[in-house]
Design an enzyme around this catalytic site. Sequence first.
Site, PDB file in Angstrom:
ATOM      1  N   LYS A   1       0.850  -1.194   0.000  1.00 19.44           N
ATOM      2  CA  LYS A   1       0.000   0.000   0.000  1.00 19.44           C
ATOM      3  C   LYS A   1       0.885   1.244   0.000  1.00 19.44           C
ATOM      4  O   LYS A   1       1.915   1.280   0.646  1.00 19.44           O
ATOM      5  CB  LYS A   1      -0.890   0.025   1.255  1.00 19.44           C
ATOM      6  CG  LYS A   1      -1.570  -1.300   1.581  1.00 19.44           C
ATOM      7  CD  LYS A   1      -2.868  -1.477   0.876  1.00 19.44           C
ATOM      8  CE  LYS A   1      -3.619  -2.722   1.299  1.00 19.44           C
ATOM      9  NZ  LYS A   1      -3.134  -3.969   0.763  1.00 19.44           N
ATOM     10  N   GLY A   2       0.463   2.254  -0.747  1.00 19.53           N
ATOM     11  CA  GLY A   2       1.190   3.512  -0.752  1.00 19.53           C
ATOM     12  C   GLY A   2       2.082   3.710  -1.961  1.00 19.53           C
ATOM     13  O   GLY A   2       2.761   4.724  -2.061  1.00 19.53           O
ATOM     14  N   CYS A   3       2.081   2.750  -2.873  1.00 20.15           N
ATOM     15  CA  CYS A   3       2.878   2.877  -4.094  1.00 20.15           C
ATOM     16  C   CYS A   3       1.982   3.312  -5.242  1.00 20.15           C
ATOM     17  O   CYS A   3       0.870   2.812  -5.395  1.00 20.15           O
ATOM     18  CB  CYS A   3       3.537   1.547  -4.455  1.00 20.15           C
ATOM     19  SG  CYS A   3       4.798   1.024  -3.297  1.00 20.15           S
ATOM     20  N   GLN A   4       2.471   4.227  -6.056  1.00 20.42           N
ATOM     21  CA  GLN A   4       1.739   4.661  -7.239  1.00 20.42           C
ATOM     22  C   GLN A   4       1.610   3.494  -8.209  1.00 20.42           C
ATOM     23  O   GLN A   4       0.553   3.249  -8.757  1.00 20.42           O
ATOM     24  CB  GLN A   4       2.472   5.826  -7.904  1.00 20.42           C
ATOM     25  CG  GLN A   4       1.846   6.298  -9.196  1.00 20.42           C
ATOM     26  CD  GLN A   4       2.667   7.394  -9.860  1.00 20.42           C
ATOM     27  OE1 GLN A   4       3.789   7.685  -9.474  1.00 20.42           O
ATOM     28  NE2 GLN A   4       2.099   7.993 -10.884  1.00 20.42           N
ATOM     29  N   SER A   5       2.683   2.768  -8.413  1.00 17.20           N
ATOM     30  CA  SER A   5       2.665   1.565  -9.241  1.00 17.20           C
ATOM     31  C   SER A   5       2.226   0.402  -8.360  1.00 17.20           C
ATOM     32  O   SER A   5       2.293   0.473  -7.139  1.00 17.20           O
ATOM     33  CB  SER A   5       4.067   1.269  -9.786  1.00 17.20           C
ATOM     34  OG  SER A   5       4.529   2.349 -10.550  1.00 17.20           O
TER      35      SER A   5
END
Length: 139
Positions: A49-53
Amino acid sequence: MTIEETEREIISDFELFEDWAEKYQYIIELGQKLPPLSEAYHKDDYKIKGCQSTVWMHVNTDKGKLHFEADSDSTFVKGLVSLLIRVLNQRSPDEIISAELKFIDAIGLRQHLAQTRANGLAAMIKQMKLYAVAMQQIS
Protein backbone atom coordinates in the site's frame (compact mmCIF):
# COMPACT_ATOMS: atom_id res chain seq x y z
CA MET A 1 28.79 -9.23 3.34
CA THR A 2 27.21 -6.79 5.80
CA ILE A 3 24.43 -4.35 4.95
CA GLU A 4 26.95 -1.50 5.04
CA GLU A 5 29.31 -3.34 2.67
CA THR A 6 26.45 -4.03 0.27
CA GLU A 7 25.45 -0.37 0.41
CA ARG A 8 29.04 0.72 -0.33
CA GLU A 9 29.04 -1.64 -3.32
CA ILE A 10 25.82 -0.05 -4.66
CA ILE A 11 27.21 3.45 -4.13
CA SER A 12 30.35 2.43 -6.00
CA ASP A 13 28.25 1.03 -8.87
CA PHE A 14 26.33 4.30 -9.17
CA GLU A 15 29.53 6.39 -9.14
CA LEU A 16 30.29 4.93 -12.58
CA PHE A 17 27.48 7.00 -14.10
CA GLU A 18 27.91 10.60 -15.14
CA ASP A 19 24.35 11.86 -14.74
CA TRP A 20 20.96 10.97 -13.38
CA ALA A 21 19.67 9.79 -16.78
CA GLU A 22 22.32 7.04 -16.80
CA LYS A 23 21.47 6.10 -13.21
CA TYR A 24 17.78 5.97 -14.10
CA GLN A 25 18.54 3.65 -17.01
CA TYR A 26 20.65 1.44 -14.74
CA ILE A 27 17.75 1.16 -12.28
CA ILE A 28 15.48 0.09 -15.16
CA GLU A 29 18.05 -2.56 -16.14
CA LEU A 30 18.11 -3.82 -12.55
CA GLY A 31 14.34 -4.12 -12.71
CA GLN A 32 14.56 -6.14 -15.90
CA LYS A 33 16.94 -8.56 -14.16
CA LEU A 34 14.77 -9.06 -11.06
CA PRO A 35 13.72 -12.72 -10.94
CA PRO A 36 10.02 -13.16 -11.69
CA LEU A 37 7.59 -13.45 -8.80
CA SER A 38 5.21 -16.38 -8.93
CA GLU A 39 1.74 -15.45 -10.16
CA ALA A 40 0.46 -16.94 -6.88
CA TYR A 41 1.74 -13.76 -5.17
CA HIS A 42 0.23 -11.31 -7.66
CA LYS A 43 -2.76 -10.84 -5.35
CA ASP A 44 -4.04 -8.06 -3.13
CA ASP A 45 -2.70 -9.80 -0.02
CA TYR A 46 0.84 -9.18 -1.29
CA LYS A 47 0.39 -5.62 -2.61
CA ILE A 48 2.31 -2.84 -0.93
CA LYS A 49 0.00 0.00 0.00
CA GLY A 50 1.19 3.51 -0.75
CA CYS A 51 2.88 2.88 -4.09
CA GLN A 52 1.74 4.66 -7.24
CA SER A 53 2.66 1.56 -9.24
CA THR A 54 1.47 -1.86 -8.23
CA VAL A 55 4.11 -3.67 -6.18
CA TRP A 56 3.75 -7.20 -4.86
CA MET A 57 6.10 -8.56 -2.23
CA HIS A 58 6.45 -12.00 -0.72
CA VAL A 59 8.72 -12.99 2.15
CA ASN A 60 9.65 -16.27 3.75
CA THR A 61 12.22 -17.26 6.32
CA ASP A 62 15.02 -19.74 6.35
CA LYS A 63 17.21 -20.28 9.41
CA GLY A 64 16.17 -16.95 10.92
CA LYS A 65 16.86 -14.94 7.76
CA LEU A 66 14.24 -13.24 5.60
CA HIS A 67 14.07 -13.93 1.89
CA PHE A 68 12.26 -11.29 -0.18
CA GLU A 69 10.74 -11.61 -3.65
CA ALA A 70 8.94 -8.80 -5.42
CA ASP A 71 7.46 -7.62 -8.68
CA SER A 72 5.90 -4.46 -10.06
CA ASP A 73 3.98 -3.31 -13.10
CA SER A 74 6.71 -0.65 -13.53
CA THR A 75 10.21 -1.68 -14.58
CA PHE A 76 11.70 1.34 -12.81
CA VAL A 77 9.94 0.43 -9.56
CA LYS A 78 11.13 -3.16 -10.00
CA GLY A 79 14.63 -1.68 -10.15
CA LEU A 80 14.06 0.24 -6.92
CA VAL A 81 12.77 -2.84 -5.11
CA SER A 82 15.66 -4.90 -6.50
CA LEU A 83 18.07 -2.47 -4.80
CA LEU A 84 16.22 -2.89 -1.51
CA ILE A 85 16.25 -6.66 -1.89
CA ARG A 86 19.97 -6.59 -2.66
CA VAL A 87 20.60 -4.83 0.65
CA LEU A 88 18.03 -6.52 2.90
CA ASN A 89 17.67 -10.04 1.50
CA GLN A 90 18.92 -12.97 3.60
CA ARG A 91 19.27 -10.79 6.70
CA SER A 92 18.04 -11.32 10.24
CA PRO A 93 15.03 -9.34 11.45
CA ASP A 94 17.32 -7.27 13.71
CA GLU A 95 19.59 -6.35 10.81
CA ILE A 96 16.64 -5.28 8.66
CA ILE A 97 14.98 -3.27 11.40
CA SER A 98 18.17 -1.38 12.24
CA ALA A 99 19.25 -0.81 8.62
CA GLU A 100 19.57 2.90 7.89
CA LEU A 101 19.72 2.46 4.09
CA LYS A 102 22.14 5.34 3.62
CA PHE A 103 22.74 4.34 0.00
CA ILE A 104 19.41 5.93 -0.99
CA ASP A 105 20.67 9.45 -0.32
CA ALA A 106 24.25 8.63 -1.34
CA ILE A 107 23.23 7.68 -4.89
CA GLY A 108 20.83 10.64 -5.20
CA LEU A 109 17.61 8.67 -5.27
CA ARG A 110 15.68 10.77 -2.80
CA GLN A 111 16.45 14.06 -4.55
CA HIS A 112 15.64 12.73 -8.04
CA LEU A 113 12.45 10.81 -7.37
CA ALA A 114 9.06 12.43 -7.87
CA GLN A 115 7.11 12.70 -4.63
CA THR A 116 4.84 9.78 -5.57
CA ARG A 117 7.86 7.55 -6.30
CA ALA A 118 9.55 8.64 -3.06
CA ASN A 119 6.36 7.75 -1.17
CA GLY A 120 6.35 4.35 -2.88
CA LEU A 121 9.99 3.74 -1.96
CA ALA A 122 9.20 4.63 1.65
CA ALA A 123 6.22 2.24 1.57
CA MET A 124 8.42 -0.60 0.29
CA ILE A 125 11.00 0.01 3.02
CA LYS A 126 8.28 0.20 5.65
CA GLN A 127 6.76 -3.09 4.48
CA MET A 128 10.11 -4.88 4.53
CA LYS A 129 10.78 -3.63 8.06
CA LEU A 130 7.26 -4.63 9.14
CA TYR A 131 7.89 -8.14 7.85
CA ALA A 132 11.08 -8.18 9.92
CA VAL A 133 9.23 -7.02 13.03
CA ALA A 134 6.60 -9.72 12.50
CA MET A 135 9.27 -12.40 12.08
CA GLN A 136 11.10 -11.11 15.13
CA GLN A 137 7.96 -11.53 17.24
CA ILE A 138 7.41 -15.08 15.97
CA SER A 139 10.95 -16.15 16.84
